[in-house]
Design a protein around this motif. Structure first.
Motif, mmCIF file in Angstrom:
data_model
loop_
_atom_site.group_PDB
_atom_site.id
_atom_site.type_symbol
_atom_site.label_atom_id
_atom_site.label_comp_id
_atom_site.label_asym_id
_atom_site.label_seq_id
_atom_site.Cartn_x
_atom_site.Cartn_y
_atom_site.Cartn_z
ATOM 1 N N GLY A 219 0.823 -1.215 0.000
ATOM 2 C CA GLY A 219 0.000 0.000 0.000
ATOM 3 C C GLY A 219 0.853 1.259 0.000
ATOM 4 O O GLY A 219 0.579 2.209 -0.746
ATOM 5 N N ALA A 220 1.914 1.252 0.818
ATOM 6 C CA ALA A 220 2.794 2.423 0.874
ATOM 7 C C ALA A 220 3.493 2.641 -0.469
ATOM 8 O O ALA A 220 3.674 3.781 -0.917
ATOM 9 N N GLY A 221 3.892 1.542 -1.133
ATOM 10 C CA GLY A 221 4.548 1.667 -2.431
ATOM 11 C C GLY A 221 3.623 2.257 -3.484
ATOM 12 O O GLY A 221 4.027 3.122 -4.267
ATOM 13 N N PHE A 222 2.356 1.784 -3.497
ATOM 14 C CA PHE A 222 1.383 2.335 -4.450
ATOM 15 C C PHE A 222 1.134 3.815 -4.179
ATOM 16 O O PHE A 222 1.062 4.637 -5.104
ATOM 17 N N LEU A 223 0.995 4.199 -2.909
ATOM 18 C CA LEU A 223 0.764 5.600 -2.565
ATOM 19 C C LEU A 223 1.948 6.469 -2.982
ATOM 20 O O LEU A 223 1.776 7.581 -3.500
ATOM 21 N N ALA A 224 3.159 5.953 -2.736
ATOM 22 C CA ALA A 224 4.358 6.719 -3.108
ATOM 23 C C ALA A 224 4.433 6.914 -4.624
ATOM 24 O O ALA A 224 4.801 7.986 -5.108
ATOM 25 N N GLU A 225 4.095 5.858 -5.383
ATOM 26 C CA GLU A 225 4.116 5.977 -6.841
ATOM 27 C C GLU A 225 3.057 6.963 -7.320
ATOM 28 O O GLU A 225 3.304 7.771 -8.222
ATOM 29 N N HIS A 226 1.857 6.893 -6.702
ATOM 30 C CA HIS A 226 0.778 7.818 -7.075
ATOM 31 C C HIS A 226 1.199 9.261 -6.790
ATOM 32 O O HIS A 226 0.996 10.167 -7.610
ATOM 33 N N TRP A 227 1.789 9.497 -5.630
ATOM 34 C CA TRP A 227 2.241 10.831 -5.236
ATOM 35 C C TRP A 227 3.339 11.326 -6.172
ATOM 36 O O TRP A 227 3.352 12.478 -6.595
ATOM 37 N N GLN A 228 4.249 10.426 -6.530
ATOM 38 C CA GLN A 228 5.355 10.801 -7.424
ATOM 39 C C GLN A 228 4.829 11.154 -8.814
ATOM 40 O O GLN A 228 5.306 12.096 -9.446
ATOM 41 N N THR A 229 3.834 10.397 -9.296
ATOM 42 C CA THR A 229 3.256 10.673 -10.621
ATOM 43 C C THR A 229 2.555 12.026 -10.640
ATOM 44 O O THR A 229 2.648 12.775 -11.612
ATOM 45 N N LYS A 230 1.851 12.343 -9.552
ATOM 46 C CA LYS A 230 1.137 13.620 -9.495
ATOM 47 C C LYS A 230 2.083 14.803 -9.480
ATOM 48 O O LYS A 230 1.792 15.875 -9.999
ATOM 49 N N ARG A 231 3.259 14.611 -8.867
ATOM 50 C CA ARG A 231 4.229 15.708 -8.765
ATOM 51 C C ARG A 231 5.082 15.855 -10.014
ATOM 52 O O ARG A 231 5.749 16.872 -10.185
ATOM 53 N N ALA A 232 5.063 14.825 -10.870
ATOM 54 C CA ALA A 232 5.890 14.892 -12.084
ATOM 55 C C ALA A 232 5.376 15.983 -13.007
ATOM 56 O O ALA A 232 4.164 16.165 -13.157
#
Length: 234
Positions: A219-232
């Motif tokens: 779950g933490a990995g998915f959230l981190a990827e989602h957050w990283q994609t939004k900030r890109a």
């Protein structure tokens, strides 16, 4: 046999060989652990051939010894192998134009080290014979290595003093295999979260803390990827 298959096999073997060496201590510990848990040599090797997943084998052994209900043992094994669902989805495109029977065999042979070593070339190489050789050569080699040294552990279990705490060897071997895979921030977040939860929840009954830690890490990995994609930047 196609020349490109042999060429891919040589390249795959060369790339994956360093990581496959880490399987040796892990297989030895798994073999010893199964006999120590009360398995006969035939049962131990039967499980080793059918399951062929060291983390799931070592993770469920304490539950089997403790007489835990079958649903919990099966659930634990499935959760411990959940990463292969992600691995399979990531590498699936590398098996385009390859028959269903070979894909089924390849899925059985998939392990962490081969996935880490072969993923990039499997997705970019166009020649399907080359791709198949590139994947199968290290996979079959790793399978043989695992079975031989697990059998060595099974046969040598009685000769190893119980005072020798060799369980740490499996952990070190797994870390050596998995560290090169943690190249991106979401992977590091998932590993750090899962590892921290596993330590904090170590006291939970029936090793349920492991299941919670795996789910929390994913779950933490998915959230981190989602957050990283939004900030890109767009």
């Amino acid at each position: 046999m196609q020349a490109s298959f042999r060429e891919g096999a040589r390249e795959g073997f060369r790339v994956a060989l360093p990581q496959s060496i880490g399987l040796i201590p892990w297989a030895l510990v798994t073999g010893v652990a199964m006999v120590t848990a009360g398995f006969t040599p035939l049962q131990a090797m039967g499980m080793n051939v059918i399951v062929f997943a060291g983390v799931a084998q070592l993770g469920t052994l304490p539950l089997i010894v403790a007489g835990a209900p079958p649903w919990l043992i099966i659930t634990t094994a499935l959760v411990l192998n959940l990463r292969f669902l992600i691995f399979s989805a990531a590498i699936a495109r590398g098996f385009r134009d390859i028959g269903a029977g070979v894909r089924w065999l390849s899925s059985y042979l998939l392990i962490d080290g081969v996935f880490a070593a072969c993923l990039e070339k499997m997705l970019t190489e166009e020649d399907r014979h080359w791709r198949l050789g590139y994947y199968l050569a290290p996979s079959v080699w790793s399978w043989l290595l695992w079975q031989i040294f697990a059998l060595t552990g099974v046969l040598a279990a009685g000769a190893i003093p119980r005072s020798w705490s060799i369980e740490f060897m499996a952990t070190i071997a797994l870390i050596v295999i998995l560290l090169p895979m943690a190249k991106f921030r979401p992977m590091l977040v998932a590993a750090a979260t899962g590892g921290s939860l596993a330590v904090l929840l170590h006291g939970m009954p029936l090793r349920l803390g492991v299941i919670v830690a795996i789910i929390g890490g994913i779950g933490a990995g998915f959230l981190a990827e989602h957050w990283q994609t939004k900030r890109a930047p767009a």
